[in-house]
Scaffold this motif. Structure first.
Motif: not given
Length: 97
Positions: A32, A35, A69, A78
């Protein structure tokens, strides 16, 4: 020497979508970044990573279960569009086994 051959253990990881274990080289590492879920095929990006089969069904399961997430310990949703494009492109080019 004892005459035994050494067998190297292959690291295993669990797919966040289907929750099945597979060899690390069979799965795609995902990270990630700000985001956004980013594919990391070389496994060189920094930070926490999650593993996923190169299959849209596994990605859909991971999104539906909110597993990404949770794997990244992120708050909120996300963006998975870049990851979806990467998986779709690789799944089309991979021969069915």
């Amino acid at each position: 020497m004892s005459g035994r051959t050494r067998v190297r253990a292959c690291p295993e990881r669990t797919c966040v979508g289907c929750r099945k274990r597979a060899a690390k080289h069979e799965l795609l590492r995902v990270t990630a970044v700000e985001g956004v879920c980013v594919p990391d095929p070389r496994a060189t990006l920094p930070g926490r990573g999650a593993y996923l089969h190169l299959d849209l069904a596994c990605l859909d399961l991971a999104v539906r279960r909110r597993a990404l997430p949770r794997a990244f310990k992120a708050h909120g949703a996300l963006d998975t569009d870049p990851l979806r494009e990467h998986v779709a492109a690789r799944a089309d080019s991979t021969p069915a086994s």
